[in-house]
Motif scaffolding. Structure first.
Motif, short mmCIF file in Angstrom:
data_model
loop_
_atom_site.label_atom_id
_atom_site.label_comp_id
_atom_site.label_asym_id
_atom_site.label_seq_id
_atom_site.Cartn_x
_atom_site.Cartn_y
_atom_site.Cartn_z
N UNK A 50 8.71 3.23 4.36
CA UNK A 50 10.06 2.84 3.96
C UNK A 50 10.74 3.95 3.16
N UNK A 51 10.25 5.19 3.31
CA UNK A 51 10.81 6.37 2.66
C UNK A 51 10.82 6.26 1.14
N UNK B 119 0.85 -1.20 0.00
CA UNK B 119 0.00 0.00 0.00
C UNK B 119 0.89 1.25 0.00
N UNK B 120 0.35 2.38 -0.39
CA UNK B 120 1.14 3.62 -0.36
C UNK B 120 1.66 3.96 1.04
#
Length: 88
Positions: free
Chosen positions: A48-49, A41-42
């Protein structure tokens, strides 16, 4: 009789070669993590940068597992020799 024993020992050596176990596990886990990375998902990507870490690590695990299995295929283990003097 000795030929049957030799075949049985040879099959056991191939079956329990550590490259097969490690390669198989890495391939299975690599497929799972790659699929998770594809459907991230976004929010997970932002956490996670911006890096799709599951996708990249899954592909790396898949490549390592395939490397181990290819190594096993190209360089199979040599069957151990059974000495006739040890048999009784």
């Amino acid at each position: 009789m000795a030929e049957d024993d030799q075949k049985r020992v040879s099959a056991a050596a191939r079956l329990f070669d550590v490259r097969r176990v490690i390669g198989g596990l890495f391939v299975v886990y690599g497929v799972i993590v790659t699929l998770l990375g594809i459907f991230d998902s976004p929010e997970e990507i932002d956490k996670a940068e911006g890096v799709r870490i599951n996708l990249w690590m899954g592909l790396a695990m898949l490549a390592l597992g395939l490397f181990f299995l290819l190594w096993l295929r190209l360089n199979p283990p040599k069957p151990p020799q059974i000495d006739e003097s040890e048999e009784q």
